[in-house]
Write a protein that holds these residues in place. Sequence first.
Motif, short mmCIF file in Angstrom:
data_model
loop_
_atom_site.label_atom_id
_atom_site.label_comp_id
_atom_site.label_asym_id
_atom_site.label_seq_id
_atom_site.Cartn_x
_atom_site.Cartn_y
_atom_site.Cartn_z
N ILE A 188 -6.90 4.99 -0.90
CA ILE A 188 -5.86 4.18 -0.26
C ILE A 188 -5.18 4.99 0.85
O ILE A 188 -4.86 6.15 0.65
CB ILE A 188 -4.79 3.72 -1.28
N LYS B 142 0.80 -1.23 0.00
CA LYS B 142 0.00 0.00 0.00
C LYS B 142 0.83 1.28 0.00
O LYS B 142 0.47 2.24 -0.68
CB LYS B 142 -0.96 0.00 1.19
N GLU C 193 -5.23 -7.55 -0.76
CA GLU C 193 -5.89 -7.43 0.53
C GLU C 193 -6.00 -8.80 1.18
O GLU C 193 -6.03 -9.82 0.50
CB GLU C 193 -7.29 -6.83 0.38
N VAL D 237 -12.43 -2.33 0.04
CA VAL D 237 -11.68 -1.07 -0.05
C VAL D 237 -12.67 0.05 -0.30
O VAL D 237 -13.71 -0.15 -0.94
CB VAL D 237 -10.63 -1.10 -1.16
#
Length: 253
Positions: free
Chosen positions: A253, A194, A215, A229
């Motif tokens: 994000i 990330k 994920e 998300v």
Amino acid sequence: MGLVEDLYAEILENTYISGRLYKLVLRVPDKIIDRIQPGHFAMVKPSDTYDPMGRRALAVADIEEHRLIFYYEVFGRGTALLSRRKVGEKIKVLLPLGKRLFNYEGDKHLLVGGGVGLAGLTLLAKKLRDMGKKVFIAYGGRSREYLGMVEWLEKEGFPYELFTDDGSLGRKGYVTEILKEFPKDWVVQACGPKPMLKTIKRMGTGHKVYFSLEERMACGWGVCLGCVVKTAGGMFKRVCVEGPVMPMEEVVI
């Protein structure tokens, strides 16, 4: 789930590469091979017991005849158990998973992989090359031990550049710096941790960018809601069924 199958696959290879990286090769039926596209992943059961109960999501990194190739890093109990599985054993896998796959628009593609995230892009690289498109791969990690897929890059003959945080291999610095060196008409496809994806989004270079998201997943088919998300519209999407590939501007994000 129609074309998705839960089956036992024979382990043909399960070898340590470097750092925390392992390579897993499975024999699967041709009818499964024919369904695999870049972006697809599998949910692999590390052991034959219920400890751990969950499976581990692994991107399909490559296909060679009847063999599927995966790369994974050992972090916890599940991947540690997976690393101990032997050649000849049968392991349970659910595949192919993922519904929103890569976009092939544009004639020039910059693939940016961070660590084991590169495994989420390698099958795409071969597909784009087969389509006659130009491909360049940027591959980064903390140190040379975390760039265990260099051998794959050399074997396939793609143009590439390496980055390490400590300068132990390739250029010293972050792999995201490569975006500054490519014109805006290059489509960027990125997969990695990330912080890397956040940096790409923050840079705002003007490229069309797609993220292949990683994920934690428990099921892989949209039931457990463990891989959601947040999107720019304030809604949530499941990476396993509404991804794993999403346009950069769509994801928070």
